[in-house]
Design a protein around this motif. Structure first.
Motif, PDB file in Angstrom:
ATOM      1  N   GLU A 214     -24.182  18.729  30.152  1.00  0.00           N
ATOM      2  CA  GLU A 214     -23.998  17.292  30.319  1.00  0.00           C
ATOM      3  C   GLU A 214     -24.130  16.881  31.785  1.00  0.00           C
ATOM      4  O   GLU A 214     -24.604  15.785  32.090  1.00  0.00           O
ATOM      5  CB  GLU A 214     -22.652  16.850  29.740  1.00  0.00           C
ATOM      6  N   ARG A 215     -23.720  17.767  32.687  1.00  0.00           N
ATOM      7  CA  ARG A 215     -23.927  17.489  34.121  1.00  0.00           C
ATOM      8  C   ARG A 215     -25.420  17.429  34.427  1.00  0.00           C
ATOM      9  O   ARG A 215     -25.875  16.601  35.221  1.00  0.00           O
ATOM     10  CB  ARG A 215     -23.256  18.566  34.976  1.00  0.00           C
ATOM     11  N   ALA A 216     -26.188  18.316  33.768  1.00  0.00           N
ATOM     12  CA  ALA A 216     -27.638  18.292  33.960  1.00  0.00           C
ATOM     13  C   ALA A 216     -28.228  16.994  33.419  1.00  0.00           C
ATOM     14  O   ALA A 216     -29.154  16.419  34.013  1.00  0.00           O
ATOM     15  CB  ALA A 216     -28.265  19.499  33.256  1.00  0.00           C
ATOM     16  N   TRP A 217     -27.710  16.510  32.275  1.00  0.00           N
ATOM     17  CA  TRP A 217     -28.189  15.241  31.719  1.00  0.00           C
ATOM     18  C   TRP A 217     -27.889  14.070  32.667  1.00  0.00           C
ATOM     19  O   TRP A 217     -28.696  13.157  32.798  1.00  0.00           O
ATOM     20  CB  TRP A 217     -27.542  15.003  30.354  1.00  0.00           C
ATOM     21  N   LYS A 218     -26.713  14.112  33.293  1.00  0.00           N
ATOM     22  CA  LYS A 218     -26.392  13.069  34.272  1.00  0.00           C
ATOM     23  C   LYS A 218     -27.386  13.088  35.427  1.00  0.00           C
ATOM     24  O   LYS A 218     -27.796  12.046  35.941  1.00  0.00           O
ATOM     25  CB  LYS A 218     -24.962  13.278  34.815  1.00  0.00           C
ATOM     26  N   PHE A 219     -27.791  14.314  35.815  1.00  0.00           N
ATOM     27  CA  PHE A 219     -28.774  14.438  36.896  1.00  0.00           C
ATOM     28  C   PHE A 219     -30.123  13.870  36.455  1.00  0.00           C
ATOM     29  O   PHE A 219     -30.826  13.223  37.230  1.00  0.00           O
ATOM     30  CB  PHE A 219     -28.903  15.900  37.310  1.00  0.00           C
ATOM     31  N   ILE A 220     -30.488  14.100  35.179  1.00  0.00           N
ATOM     32  CA  ILE A 220     -31.732  13.526  34.647  1.00  0.00           C
ATOM     33  C   ILE A 220     -31.664  12.006  34.708  1.00  0.00           C
ATOM     34  O   ILE A 220     -32.640  11.342  35.089  1.00  0.00           O
ATOM     35  CB  ILE A 220     -31.987  14.007  33.201  1.00  0.00           C
ATOM     36  N   GLN A 221     -30.515  11.423  34.320  1.00  0.00           N
ATOM     37  CA  GLN A 221     -30.368   9.968  34.384  1.00  0.00           C
ATOM     38  C   GLN A 221     -30.507   9.462  35.817  1.00  0.00           C
ATOM     39  O   GLN A 221     -31.110   8.407  36.065  1.00  0.00           O
ATOM     40  CB  GLN A 221     -29.009   9.551  33.808  1.00  0.00           C
ATOM     41  N   LYS A 222     -29.972  10.218  36.759  1.00  0.00           N
ATOM     42  CA  LYS A 222     -30.107   9.839  38.174  1.00  0.00           C
ATOM     43  C   LYS A 222     -31.581   9.848  38.579  1.00  0.00           C
ATOM     44  O   LYS A 222     -32.058   8.931  39.264  1.00  0.00           O
ATOM     45  CB  LYS A 222     -29.317  10.807  39.044  1.00  0.00           C
ATOM     46  N   ILE A 223     -32.313  10.882  38.141  1.00  0.00           N
ATOM     47  CA  ILE A 223     -33.748  10.976  38.430  1.00  0.00           C
ATOM     48  C   ILE A 223     -34.483   9.764  37.856  1.00  0.00           C
ATOM     49  O   ILE A 223     -35.342   9.154  38.519  1.00  0.00           O
ATOM     50  CB  ILE A 223     -34.325  12.283  37.829  1.00  0.00           C
ATOM     51  N   ILE A 224     -34.141   9.401  36.603  1.00  0.00           N
ATOM     52  CA  ILE A 224     -34.784   8.250  35.952  1.00  0.00           C
ATOM     53  C   ILE A 224     -34.484   6.961  36.711  1.00  0.00           C
ATOM     54  O   ILE A 224     -35.378   6.131  36.946  1.00  0.00           O
ATOM     55  CB  ILE A 224     -34.318   8.130  34.484  1.00  0.00           C
ATOM     56  N   ASN A 225     -33.229   6.796  37.104  1.00  0.00           N
ATOM     57  CA  ASN A 225     -32.834   5.578  37.833  1.00  0.00           C
ATOM     58  C   ASN A 225     -33.553   5.458  39.176  1.00  0.00           C
ATOM     59  O   ASN A 225     -33.736   4.348  39.695  1.00  0.00           O
ATOM     60  CB  ASN A 225     -31.316   5.559  38.048  1.00  0.00           C
ATOM     61  N   GLU A 226     -33.955   6.594  39.728  1.00  0.00           N
ATOM     62  CA  GLU A 226     -34.683   6.590  41.005  1.00  0.00           C
ATOM     63  C   GLU A 226     -36.192   6.499  40.804  1.00  0.00           C
ATOM     64  O   GLU A 226     -36.965   6.617  41.759  1.00  0.00           O
ATOM     65  CB  GLU A 226     -34.337   7.859  41.796  1.00  0.00           C
ATOM     66  N   GLY A 227     -36.606   6.317  39.524  1.00  0.00           N
ATOM     67  CA  GLY A 227     -38.024   6.126  39.241  1.00  0.00           C
ATOM     68  C   GLY A 227     -38.779   7.367  38.833  1.00  0.00           C
ATOM     69  O   GLY A 227     -40.003   7.324  38.662  1.00  0.00           O
TER      70      GLY A 227
END
Length: 593
Positions: free
Chosen positions: A360-373
């Motif tokens: 789930e921490r990795a998924w949060k990191f994916i969301q951060k990547i998405i939010n940064e474009g």
């Protein structure tokens, strides 16, 4: 030590008090101390000792039964089995006799006899293989009517918005030298992901086209073929070079027109899948053929491609770095060029290994990547749910959405989908409409999405080092900082070795050496796919020297007796005939003695 026999009432009566026996089995430590063997094998003390063979088993036939059958077979052999390799070579390479090897590979008295026998069997199988490769190579070196009068490599360089690396220039020079030699080129171009093989291929295509010939490149998947097609369109924008594409999903009207243009010479460069080698594809003047990701094509497919022209030049490319010694063994019929220099600006990808509890921490990191474009890949080892705790693409997307990802952000991709559907899904990811692509290893080969900067690999223990590195190569192709996350709870020695290698290096050639140490040459790519002889014996990294000696011996034999006419080579000759008897092209028939 306790010896445990469940539900076996005969055991107490068969074992006699005050008598010594040998018990053999896996020793386990009991929960409350002490050792035990469950269901040990029992032998009397005066029974014949030695190493016990364990055979690959099939349903209904045990290893013990196979061993009994083999022992009977060995007993029926003549007292002295005829030798298959001349005595002078046995002495030169410190090999035991064939008779000794056959008997002791099954029932050796000690490890030394087993090792000596194994070395002999491996040497002979690779000797036959290497002689075959030498014959293919000499047969493939034919004079060609594809004559190149001028090298246009420098003119092609002027079309590019970037400078080629020294390794690219050297490889192009080696290829042009082959092409202008008067003989058909047969060369392997291997390099790490992002080393610039496509630019080398395009340069050679440019020179051949400018000299009046057609060129063609075959890719293993439709997605990769279309990617090459678009790359070539960019390379040759503003020139009069015409580029065509051929694949299975084309509409019939479009395909018929393309086939007509190819046959009439209206297309200079043809990019496509294995559709290119179909019977209805006829080139007007084919001078150069290129196969990309060579390990995904069989020898017959390459031969069929060659027959589309009159001894055209051949370049095969592989993005899987192969240790040089193994490459010379695998591709003994080809000359080798290596791109060992990364392209300027190529990203260093940070790689991490985490447990499933941190998913789930990795998924949060994916969301951060998405939010940064940015965008991300998730790789699963299975398509559908299963009983083996292997993460699958089908349910993974649902889990991500239930956790918090938007439904239109995540799509799945796998090999069982129709080609047209895969292409549409990949295009949506390429265009940035899809943010996360949950896929099987179908994305492993060549897909170029510059905006993708994170790849998360589930069940990472199920992939070899080379495959993990190939998957990691899907990211780091743009200007965004890129990451690779390996998820696995495996604590096995091999898994830890792989993960340590991946997290410590981005160098594909270094990693290929590490992979070779772990898996051995016979399993580096898979025996059936690559033509390494399936000798039925586990090979190891230490066997590389043995294989090199076999290659050296093969060259000496060919130099001494090119047609193997000496009676001492009759068994080797017979084995080589068996290798080629099922090959159907006229080229391979010429090799049979």
């Amino acid at each position: 030590m306790d010896l445990v026999f469940f539900n076996n009432k005969y055991t107490p009566y068969s074992l006699k008090r005050d008598t010594e026996y040998i018990f053999k089995g896996n020793v386990e430590r009991k929960d409350f101390g002490g050792l035990q063997i469950i269901f040990p094998k029992v032998k009397s003390l005066d029974s014949e000792l030695g190493l016990c063979p364990i055979y690959h088993q099939t349903n209904g036939i045990t290893s013990v039964k196979i061993s009994t059958l083999i022992k009977n077979a060995v007993s029926l052999l003549p007292s002295n089995i005829p030798e298959t390799i001349p005595k002078s070579f046995l002495e030169e390479y410190n090999l035991c006799s064939f008779d000794f090897a056959i008997r002791n590979i099954h029932f050796p008295k000690n490890y030394r006899d087993l090792k000596v026998s194994k070395n002999r069997i491996i040497f002979e199988e690779f000797l036959v293989y290497q002689i075959s490769m030498e014959l293919i190579k000499s047969n493939a070196r034919k004079s060609t009517n594809v004559i190149v009068n001028k090298d246009y490599s420098e003119d092609f360089q002027k079309l590019l918005p970037f400078e080629l690396t020294s390794a690219q220039k050297k490889s192009i020079l080696q290829c042009i030298s082959d092409i202008r030699s008067g003989f058909s080129m047969n060369r392997l171009l291997q390099g790490d992901v992002g080393s610039g093989k496509t630019a080398v291929a395009a340069s050679l295509c440019y020179t051949l086209v400018k000299n009046g010939y057609q060129a063609s490149i075959m890719a293993p998947t439709e997605i990769l073929a279309l990617q090459h097609y678009n790359t070539f369109l960019k390379f040759f924008s503003g020139t009069d070079i015409k580029i065509g594409v051929l694949h299975g999903s084309m509409k019939q009207k479009e395909k018929r027109q393309t086939l007509l243009d190819i046959s009439e010479g209206n297309v200079d460069i043809v990019v496509g899948t294995h559709s290119i080698i179909s019977d209805n594809v006829n080139f007007k003047n084919l001078g150069l053929i290129i196969t990309d990701e060579q390990h995904r094509f069989g020898v017959k497919q390459r031969e069929t491609f060659v027959l589309k022209g009159d001894n055209p030049h051949v370049l095969v490319m592989s993005a899987t770095p192969i240790p040089r010694t193994l490459a010379m063994i695998l591709y003994g019929d080809l000359d080798i060029s290596v791109l060992d220099e990364p392209l300027p600006g190529r990203q260093i990808i940070d790689t991490f290994n985490i447990g499933e509890n941190k998913r789930e921490r990795a998924w949060k990191f994916i969301q951060k990547i998405i939010n940064e474009g940015g965008q991300a890949y998730v790789v699963c080892a299975s398509i559908e749910e299963n009983e083996n705790d292997i993460v699958d693409v089908t349910s993974y997307r649902d889990k991500m959405i239930n956790w918090g990802f938007k439904p239109d952000e995540v799509e799945i991709l796998h090999g069982k989908m129709k080609s047209v559907d895969k292409t549409e899904i990949m295009n949506r990811f390429l265009e940035g409409e899809t943010k996360v692509l949950v896929s099987t290893t179908v994305i492993e080969v060549g897909i170029d999405v510059p905006n993708a900067c994170l790849i998360l690999i589930e069940n990472a223990e199920r992939f070899g080092i080379s495959q993990l590195h190939q998957l990691r190569g899907r990211v780091g192709r743009g200007n965004k900082k890129s990451y690779c996350i390996l998820i696995s709870d495996s604590q096995s020695k091999d898994s830890k070795f792989r993960f340590d290698a991946m997290t410590s290096s981005n160098d594909g050639f270094y990693l290929s050496e590490e992979d070779l140490k772990l898996r051995g040459p016979g399993d580096f790519f898979g025996v059936n796919q690559h033509g390494i002889p399936n000798i039925g014996i586990q090979t190891s990294y230490e066997d590389i020297n043995l294989m090199s000696n076999a290659q050296e011996c093969a060259r000496k034999i060919i130099e001494l007796d090119p047609n193997l006419e000496n009676p001492s080579f009759k068994y080797i000759k017979r084995k080589i005939n068996n290798i080629f008897k099922n090959r159907e092209t006229s080229e391979s028939k010429d090799i049979i003695f």
